[in-house]
Scaffold this motif. Sequence first.
Motif, PDB file in Angstrom:
ATOM      1  N   LYS A   1      37.345  37.462  33.534  1.00 18.52           N
ATOM      2  CA  LYS A   1      38.172  36.336  33.984  1.00 18.52           C
ATOM      3  C   LYS A   1      37.289  35.169  34.416  1.00 18.52           C
ATOM      4  CE  LYS A   1      42.031  39.168  35.531  1.00 18.52           C
ATOM      5  NZ  LYS A   1      42.751  39.706  36.710  1.00 18.52           N
TER       6      LYS A   1
ATOM      7  N   ASP B   1      36.841  43.434  34.532  1.00 18.33           N
ATOM      8  CA  ASP B   1      37.974  42.520  34.379  1.00 18.33           C
ATOM      9  C   ASP B   1      37.737  41.226  35.147  1.00 18.33           C
ATOM     10  OD1 ASP B   1      39.347  44.217  32.715  1.00 18.33           O
ATOM     11  OD2 ASP B   1      40.553  45.114  34.325  1.00 18.33           O
ATOM     12  N   ASN B   2      37.239  41.350  36.390  1.00 21.65           N
ATOM     13  CA  ASN B   2      36.951  40.151  37.175  1.00 21.65           C
ATOM     14  C   ASN B   2      35.874  39.300  36.515  1.00 21.65           C
ATOM     15  OD1 ASN B   2      38.816  40.791  39.143  1.00 21.65           O
ATOM     16  ND2 ASN B   2      37.322  41.836  40.444  1.00 21.65           N
TER      17      ASN B   2
ATOM     18  N   GLU C   1      37.154  31.488  32.726  1.00 23.54           N
ATOM     19  CA  GLU C   1      37.380  30.294  33.536  1.00 23.54           C
ATOM     20  C   GLU C   1      36.239  29.301  33.377  1.00 23.54           C
ATOM     21  OE1 GLU C   1      37.787  29.082  38.217  1.00 23.54           O
ATOM     22  OE2 GLU C   1      38.250  31.126  37.607  1.00 23.54           O
TER      23      GLU C   1
END
Length: 75
Positions: free
Chosen positions: A20, A16-17, A24
């Motif tokens: 993200k 998930d990180n 970004e």
Amino acid sequence: MEHLNYQNQIQDKRLDNLEKSVDEIKNNHLPHIDGKLTRVCTDLDWLKRFFWIVATASVGGLIAALLNLLITLNK
């Protein structure tokens, strides 16, 4: 079995990180990079000028050498 479940939760958090971070980067940085790359690719006028300066100097040097050769052969 609990150990595998715990490890999978950590891997899910890490994925998930990572997703993200990729989103970004894609949303914030890629448009700027694309603009800079196209500007570098299309701004080659300095290279054309440099080529013509070198080509002119080379042709001038060749003509001067030929004239020098003709003058020395005629003496």
